[in-house]
Design an enzyme around this catalytic site. Structure first.
Site, PDB file in Angstrom:
ATOM      1  N   CYS A 227       0.886  -1.162   0.125  1.00 21.95           N
ATOM      2  CA  CYS A 227       0.046  -0.060   0.023  1.00 21.95           C
ATOM      3  C   CYS A 227       0.838   1.230  -0.207  1.00 21.95           C
ATOM      4  O   CYS A 227       1.427   1.722   1.056  1.00 21.95           O
ATOM      5  CB  CYS A 227      -0.898   0.017   1.283  1.00 21.95           C
ATOM      6  SG  CYS A 227      -2.062   1.510   1.197  1.00 21.95           S
TER       7      CYS A 227
ATOM      8  N   CYS B 124      -0.413   3.956   2.208  1.00 17.49           N
ATOM      9  CA  CYS B 124      -0.213   3.902   3.522  1.00 17.49           C
ATOM     10  C   CYS B 124       1.220   4.287   3.855  1.00 17.49           C
ATOM     11  O   CYS B 124       1.729   4.919   4.867  1.00 17.49           O
ATOM     12  CB  CYS B 124      -0.641   2.549   3.955  1.00 17.49           C
ATOM     13  SG  CYS B 124      -1.936   1.959   3.379  1.00 17.49           S
ATOM     14  N   ASP B 125       1.947   3.621   2.978  1.00 17.29           N
ATOM     15  CA  ASP B 125       3.661   3.747   3.625  1.00 17.29           C
ATOM     16  C   ASP B 125       4.362   4.561   2.562  1.00 17.29           C
ATOM     17  O   ASP B 125       5.537   4.724   3.077  1.00 17.29           O
ATOM     18  CB  ASP B 125       4.109   2.226   3.516  1.00 17.29           C
ATOM     19  CG  ASP B 125       3.313   1.238   4.493  1.00 17.29           C
ATOM     20  OD1 ASP B 125       2.930   1.529   5.419  1.00 17.29           O
ATOM     21  OD2 ASP B 125       3.114   0.020   4.108  1.00 17.29           O
TER      22      ASP B 125
END
Ligand code: NAP
Length: 316
Positions: free
Chosen positions: A136, A139-140
């Site tokens: 992701c 997300c990261d």
């Protein structure tokens, strides 16, 4: 309550969507039972820091966020069990839900079993998730400012993730197993015209390299193999993002409710599925957003829909 007595609502799945459904259903006095699975917590259990969930200006660790959601659901009367559902029967009412050793009955069901990112299946892959290896970018990605990263895949997700990563990384390798992308032309063009992105065609990742950094093992590079020549080479990277699709966790609902050709649950009226009284929310219905916050919002909608349906059918 004995397991024979029908519950007003059973929530299957213990990710952001399931716990949010439980918070709302609990506050509506529906005494929900959440069958959260042996690996309760959903995909956030696999991430480290979550920086985009509103309300946590300094970020929060994924597993901690899930623990907070679970506690909040319990505070409003949810019973949460860490068991896997093995089968369901939505053809009879109340609905039947079976775990390994118990049979539950429910007047309404909210399915929040999520989707699982597909991984490459490499030896030490699981161990490096959250330590340089991710599924992701949203997300990261922000953890890789001025670093070198790679995206694996050739669909829209891979294009989107590679393009997104150029906001932070100084270089993004886009590694695809063929010489043609299945992604839409627009998204391909956006990615391929970005000077930070270098495409490596006809190649698959065959090994992940890592080194100890303090207590944890961190990704340091990958081995790739050219599918035409068989030649192997190594790339030093700080982060790798697998974007080869997701699989919705709907195997147990096959033949019980309508699924699309990829296995995602089809909702008919708001969050209600093809079976009246069965609702679905979160990644198990979502092929597009797949964020913790969208899953949580969807879980809220499903609980409100279930409550209204129970009231309308004098089952509350
Ligand atoms: P996808 O379209 O199924 O693409 C998966 C990609 O991963 C393919 O290029 C495939 O290669 C590759 N792949 C699969 N297994 C692999 C393996 N084991 N090793 C290496 N490569 C592998 O999945 P997606 O990109 O996640 O998209 C899913 C759906 O969401 C699509 O309908 C897409 O259009 C949609 N989506 C839309 C947007 C948007 O509109 N903004 C953004 C993201 C996704 P091959 O091509 O060789 O099979």
């Amino acid at each position: 309550m004995s397991s024979e007595e029908a519950r007003k609502v059973i929530i299957i799945g213990g990710g952001p969507s399931g716990y949010t459904s439980a918070i709302y259903a609990g506050r509506a006095n529906l005494d929900p039972l959440v069958i959260a699975g042996y690996q309760a917590g959903g995909q956030l259990i696999l991430t480290t820091e979550v920086e985009n969930f509103p309300g946590f200006p300094k970020g929060i660790m994924g597993p901690v966020l899930m623990e907070h959601m679970r506690e909040q659901a319990e505070r409003f009367g949810s019973e949460i069990i860490n068991e896997d559902v093995e089968s369901v029967d939505f053809s009879q009412k109340p609905f039947i839900i079976k775990t390994y050793d118990k049979t539950y009955k429910a007047h309404s069901v909210i399915i929040t079993t999520g989707a699982s990112a597909r991984w490459l299946g490499l030896e030490n892959e699981k161990e490096l998730i959250g330590s340089g290896w991710s599924s992701c970018a949203t997300c990261d990605g922000a953890f890789f400012k001025d670093k070198i990263v790679a995206t694996i895949g050739g669909g829209d997700s891979a294009m989107e993730e590679a393009t997104f990563l150029t906001r932070y990384a100084k270089k993004v390798y886009l590694i695809h197993r063929r010489d043609e992308f299945r992604a839409s032309k627009t998204m391909q063009q956006r990615a391929l015209s970005n000077p930070k992105i270098e495409v490596i065609y006809n190649s698959v990742v065959t090994k992940l390299f890592s080194e100890k950094d303090g207590f944890i093992q961190k990704l340091t590079g990958i081995e790739i193999e050219n599918q035409n020549t068989g030649e192997k080479s190594q790339l030093s990277i700080d982060g790798g993002f697998v974007a080869i699709g997701h699989t919705p966790n709907t195997k147990i609902f096959d033949n019980q409710i309508e699924l699309d050709t990829s296995g995602y649950i089809i909702t008919k009226q708001h969050t209600m599925t093809s079976v009246e009284g069965v609702f679905a929310a979160g990644d198990v219905v979502d092929t597009r957003y797949r964020q913790a916050i969208t899953a949580a919002g969807d879980g809220c909608r499903a609980a409100i829909d279930a409550e209204k349906w129970l009231t309308d059918n004098n089952l509350d």
